[in-house]
Write a protein that holds these residues in place. Sequence first.
Motif, PDB file in Angstrom:
ATOM      1  N   ALA A 138       0.828  -1.207   0.000  1.00 46.23           N
ATOM      2  CA  ALA A 138       0.000   0.000   0.000  1.00 46.23           C
ATOM      3  C   ALA A 138       0.866   1.262   0.000  1.00 46.23           C
ATOM      4  O   ALA A 138       1.903   1.329   0.661  1.00 46.23           O
ATOM      5  N   ASN A 139       0.439   2.232  -0.790  1.00 48.66           N
ATOM      6  CA  ASN A 139       1.069   3.547  -0.984  1.00 48.66           C
ATOM      7  C   ASN A 139       2.229   3.542  -1.957  1.00 48.66           C
ATOM      8  O   ASN A 139       2.690   4.613  -2.360  1.00 48.66           O
ATOM      9  N   ASN A 140       2.715   2.363  -2.360  1.00 50.41           N
ATOM     10  CA  ASN A 140       3.626   2.320  -3.503  1.00 50.41           C
ATOM     11  C   ASN A 140       2.831   2.534  -4.783  1.00 50.41           C
ATOM     12  O   ASN A 140       1.602   2.508  -4.783  1.00 50.41           O
ATOM     13  N   ARG A 141       3.567   2.725  -5.871  1.00 49.15           N
ATOM     14  CA  ARG A 141       2.923   2.908  -7.174  1.00 49.15           C
ATOM     15  C   ARG A 141       3.222   1.720  -8.090  1.00 49.15           C
ATOM     16  O   ARG A 141       4.205   0.993  -7.880  1.00 49.15           O
ATOM     17  N   ALA A 146       7.014  -2.342 -11.680  1.00 48.39           N
ATOM     18  CA  ALA A 146       7.572  -2.401 -13.033  1.00 48.39           C
ATOM     19  C   ALA A 146       9.086  -2.187 -13.019  1.00 48.39           C
ATOM     20  O   ALA A 146       9.841  -2.925 -13.672  1.00 48.39           O
ATOM     21  N   TYR A 147       9.520  -1.179 -12.273  1.00 45.73           N
ATOM     22  CA  TYR A 147      10.949  -0.856 -12.203  1.00 45.73           C
ATOM     23  C   TYR A 147      11.744  -2.015 -11.604  1.00 45.73           C
ATOM     24  O   TYR A 147      12.829  -2.357 -12.089  1.00 45.73           O
ATOM     25  N   ALA A 148      11.204  -2.628 -10.529  1.00 45.44           N
ATOM     26  CA  ALA A 148      11.921  -3.722  -9.862  1.00 45.44           C
ATOM     27  C   ALA A 148      12.151  -4.894 -10.808  1.00 45.44           C
ATOM     28  O   ALA A 148      13.229  -5.504 -10.816  1.00 45.44           O
ATOM     29  N   PRO A 190      -0.405   4.525 -11.078  1.00 44.23           N
ATOM     30  CA  PRO A 190      -1.404   4.620 -10.014  1.00 44.23           C
ATOM     31  C   PRO A 190      -0.832   4.205  -8.659  1.00 44.23           C
ATOM     32  O   PRO A 190      -0.001   3.296  -8.568  1.00 44.23           O
ATOM     33  N   ARG A 191      -1.305   4.866  -7.609  1.00 43.53           N
ATOM     34  CA  ARG A 191      -0.932   4.482  -6.253  1.00 43.53           C
ATOM     35  C   ARG A 191      -1.775   3.284  -5.816  1.00 43.53           C
ATOM     36  O   ARG A 191      -2.979   3.236  -6.065  1.00 43.53           O
ATOM     37  N   MET A 192      -1.134   2.313  -5.191  1.00 42.87           N
ATOM     38  CA  MET A 192      -1.837   1.090  -4.773  1.00 42.87           C
ATOM     39  C   MET A 192      -2.391   1.243  -3.353  1.00 42.87           C
ATOM     40  O   MET A 192      -1.722   1.792  -2.479  1.00 42.87           O
ATOM     41  N   LYS A 193      -3.601   0.753  -3.181  1.00 39.93           N
ATOM     42  CA  LYS A 193      -4.218   0.720  -1.861  1.00 39.93           C
ATOM     43  C   LYS A 193      -4.422  -0.733  -1.437  1.00 39.93           C
ATOM     44  O   LYS A 193      -4.424  -1.643  -2.264  1.00 39.93           O
ATOM     45  N   ARG A 239      -0.468  -3.678   3.631  1.00 40.81           N
ATOM     46  CA  ARG A 239       0.242  -2.511   4.160  1.00 40.81           C
ATOM     47  C   ARG A 239       1.752  -2.706   4.216  1.00 40.81           C
ATOM     48  O   ARG A 239       2.514  -1.830   3.822  1.00 40.81           O
ATOM     49  N   ASP A 240       2.192  -3.838   4.739  1.00 39.43           N
ATOM     50  CA  ASP A 240       3.626  -4.039   4.970  1.00 39.43           C
ATOM     51  C   ASP A 240       4.268  -5.043   4.030  1.00 39.43           C
ATOM     52  O   ASP A 240       5.432  -4.916   3.672  1.00 39.43           O
ATOM     53  N   LYS A 241       3.504  -6.063   3.650  1.00 41.42           N
ATOM     54  CA  LYS A 241       4.046  -7.114   2.783  1.00 41.42           C
ATOM     55  C   LYS A 241       2.917  -7.692   1.950  1.00 41.42           C
ATOM     56  O   LYS A 241       1.845  -7.997   2.488  1.00 41.42           O
TER      57      LYS A 241
END
Length: 266
Positions: A138-141, A146-148, A190-193, A239-241
């Motif tokens: 959560a809160n990553n995009r 994609a980048y990883a 997009p930001r992930m929730k 949220r964390d993993k």
Amino acid sequence: MIHKTEAEVALMKESATLVSKTLTEVAKVLKPGMTTLQIDEICATFVKDHKAIASFYNYRGYPYSVCTSVNDVVVHGFPNNTPLKDGDIVSVDMGVILNGWHGDHAYTFILGEVSAEVLQLVRVTKESLYKGIEKAVANNRIGDIAYAIQEHTEKKYGYGVVRELVGHGLGKDLHEDPQVPNYGKRGNGPRMKENLVLAIEPMINMGTKDVYTEDDGWTVKTQDGKPSVHFEHDVCVKRDKALILSDYSIIEAAEKANPNLNTSYY
């Protein structure tokens, strides 16, 4: 983007796990001399026996229950009567609808002995899937996922990351928003929730990223004829993993127990 409830995520885990169990049935028996049509039949029967529906069958006119992509076929390969041979790599991609929810993931198998270069391609592609999953919080995009994947495959090893085909959201529909590319920039998209469910699926070529589609309108192949590898997990953003809904452990156990399959890249 459709965010699921905890109860819906639990149902989606059942769907994803049924895909994993079906691919495990393939891992138990896959060997040189088998045909990809036989793989399709095994999967179709197993899904039906478990009171589910094969997601791919008749999806936009697709005529089979699974996609079987061999060697230089990237994705969407039609099952056929050509016997598989020692040295082939075979991606099996499939989906099911169970209790109204889709599961959709893929695994690449190695038949017998292959070159060190092919073993590395399989290993690195599988690693990149988990690199992407690590960013599905959560809160990553979406661009962070994609980048990883691109960083681990293209930048470290010089592999071709397919641009034309991407991962996707998953739920009541087989393809939901957002699209999840395997290339991109950190902090973009997009930001992930929490409780967004994604099918993350690196499609990585040994050579050029460029691909073409055969006359059947489905089969996607590498432009240079070099091998391609495809792995896919169903993942719920937390949220964390990230929570991985599909289960490779049962596939891998069957794969290791099958003497016809090469797991030396583990």
